[in-house]
Write an enzyme that holds these catalytic residues in place. Structure first.
Site, PDB file in Angstrom:
ATOM      1  N   GLU A 186       0.814  -1.213   0.000  1.00 58.89           N
ATOM      2  CA  GLU A 186       0.000   0.000   0.000  1.00 58.89           C
ATOM      3  C   GLU A 186       0.854   1.273   0.000  1.00 58.89           C
ATOM      4  O   GLU A 186       0.593   2.205  -0.751  1.00 58.89           O
ATOM      5  CB  GLU A 186      -0.933   0.002   1.213  1.00 58.89           C
ATOM      6  CG  GLU A 186      -2.047  -1.026   1.156  1.00 58.89           C
ATOM      7  CD  GLU A 186      -3.110  -0.668   0.136  1.00 58.89           C
ATOM      8  OE1 GLU A 186      -3.105   0.472  -0.365  1.00 58.89           O
ATOM      9  OE2 GLU A 186      -3.946  -1.531  -0.168  1.00 58.89           O
ATOM     10  N   SER A 187       1.854   1.321   0.876  1.00 58.82           N
ATOM     11  CA  SER A 187       2.580   2.588   1.088  1.00 58.82           C
ATOM     12  C   SER A 187       4.084   2.433   1.215  1.00 58.82           C
ATOM     13  O   SER A 187       4.768   3.395   1.550  1.00 58.82           O
ATOM     14  CB  SER A 187       2.059   3.263   2.362  1.00 58.82           C
ATOM     15  OG  SER A 187       2.355   2.441   3.498  1.00 58.82           O
TER      16      SER A 187
END
Length: 446
Positions: free
Chosen positions: A113-114
């Protein structure tokens, strides 16, 4: 790339290890001690501990998974960076998955995701480790305002993300691949793909669905990471070590507090406080909001000790002071017109020993302006007095009557109306510094 042969054959050491585990399990069962707790107590690295609890099957014969493994292995530095970025947060997130009886693989999701970056932002408006969209965050009670964005809080965002994933898991009949696909594409998109396959008589498992390309790559990315992390030696990958213990800890702050004060009380730097708490968007915690602040694990006791004395700032009219080079209790006492005994008592110091950068509570010094006001007041004829709630105030053309609101204290009012707490207390005949909502005070015109 073909998965290394050692994975497909029986490793003698691993086989013996399983035999040993079975024997230990039987022995410890007799004495009612959990075998896993006994065997893992000396493991210092979290990765092998965590990978033992992986639950989502990885079919390495799937071309999409094998291709993703190949891509990952061709970028070992990137893999190392991901595992290094996870270091400050992984232990906490892994523990949360276990509390909720969720697969430990979910703790790897922020890598995709990040890249395990709390300040990460997408072009679509997703924010934080878990890349939560504003609507999802709002649905799970995350506060977002000019002072604070809970999506960037490890604690707040992890709770919301895991609750959302649990909801999706239930919605998609306890199928983790579909739940994870819904986390990425949205439950509506996955449900539409399932219905489309049903209408055409096709299978409805994840691998058979027609989904956005990003989502079709999303699941193989996670499963490839889980496979490599579970067998790093076989794949020739070095994972950045993560301690199998808390690195950071949390404290609850009930009222607004400057980050500089938090850093001083924890005997750490403002930059450390900011790095561990990217949800805090300004130089202070939000007003009228209880927040959970992350601090280095070894700094929590010192912070909490000072937090116990924080009431004294309002109730006893005290200030914070950070010990400087060359200071002693004697010089500090002289500077703040008090005694060594008073400093020792309010800071619980024994033997007069202090160290540089130590946070002390010291009496506020009455400024020259305050002294002049005090002298002038003695020369003024006693004014007309009117009674109000819990106090008595005087009227004057340069002053106005103020009604105490929630969150007010003497220190804040003194700063707001450019005066001193001493003047407010003396001019309103206050015997103590505690204020009550609805109380009337006479304050200088701003």
């Amino acid at each position: 790339m073909i998965r290394p042969l050692i994975i497909r054959t029986i490793d003698p050491m691993r086989y013996l290890g399983r035999k040993f585990l079975l024997i230990i399990t039987i022995i410890l069962g007799w004495i009612n001690v959990p075998a896993q707790a006994f065997l893992l107590s000396d493991q210092q690295d979290l990765w092998p501990v965590m990978s033992q609890t992986f639950k989502i099957p990885v079919d390495t014969d799937k071309a999409d998974i094998q291709n993703q493994i190949d891509r990952d292995l061709n970028h070992p530095k990137y893999l190392h960076k991901l595992t290094e970025n996870a270091r400050p947060y992984l232990y906490y997130i892994f523990q949360e998955t276990q509390k909720k009886h969720l697969p430990a693989e979910l703790a790897l999701l922020p890598m995709i995701e990040s890249e395990y970056t709390p300040s990460g932002r997408s072009s679509k408006g997703a924010v934080g480790l878990w890349q939560l969209m504003p609507e999802t965050a709002h649905n799970y009670g995350i506060k977002m305002n000019t002072w604070y964005d809970g999506r960037q809080s490890t604690i707040v965002s992890t709770k919301a993300a895991l609750n959302f994933l649990s909801y999706l898991y239930d919605q998609f009949d306890h199928n983790w691949l579909l739940a994870l696909a819904a986390y990425n594409a949205g439950p509506g998109a996955v449900m539409a793909a399932i219905h489309d396959n049903e209408r055409h008589g096709r299978p409805t498992d994840f691998w058979a669905l027609h989904l956005p390309k990003q989502t079709e790559q999303y699941i193989p990315k996670l499963l490839a990471l889980a496979e490599i992390i579970q067998h790093p030696k076989e794949y020739g990958i070095r994972l950045s070590p993560v301690p199998n213990k808390p690195i950071n800890s949390t404290v609850t702050i009930q009222k607004q507090m400057p980050l500089k004060t938090i850093a001083t009380m924890a005997h750490t730097s403002v930059s450390t406080v900011k790095k561990l708490n990217p949800a805090l968007k300004r130089e202070a915690t939000p007003p009228h909001q209880i927040v959970t602040v992350v601090l280095p694990e070894n700094k929590k006791p010192e912070f909490e000790a000072h937090l116990k004395n924080q009431k004294a700032i309002d109730e006893k009219n005290l200030d914070h002071y950070s010990v400087q080079h060359g200071d002693s209790l004697g010089t500090i006492a002289s500077k703040y017109k008090t005694t060594i005994h008073v400093l020792e008592e309010i800071n619980q110091i024994h033997g007069g020993l202090i160290h540089i950068h130590q946070a002390l509570l010291v009496p506020k010094v009455i400024t020259q302006t305050a002294k002049e006001i005090t002298v002038a007041e003695k020369k003024v004829t006693t004014p007309v007095v009117k009674k109000s709630v819990n106090t008595t105030v005087a009227t004057n053309s340069d002053e106005h009557e103020y009604t105490v609101r929630r969150g007010d204290n003497l220190h804040r009012l003194a700063e707001r109306f450019d005066t001193t707490t001493f003047h407010i207390m003396k001019h309103n005949h206050l015997k103590h510094a505690a204020l009550s909502v609805g109380q009337h005070l006479l304050l200088p015109n701003a």
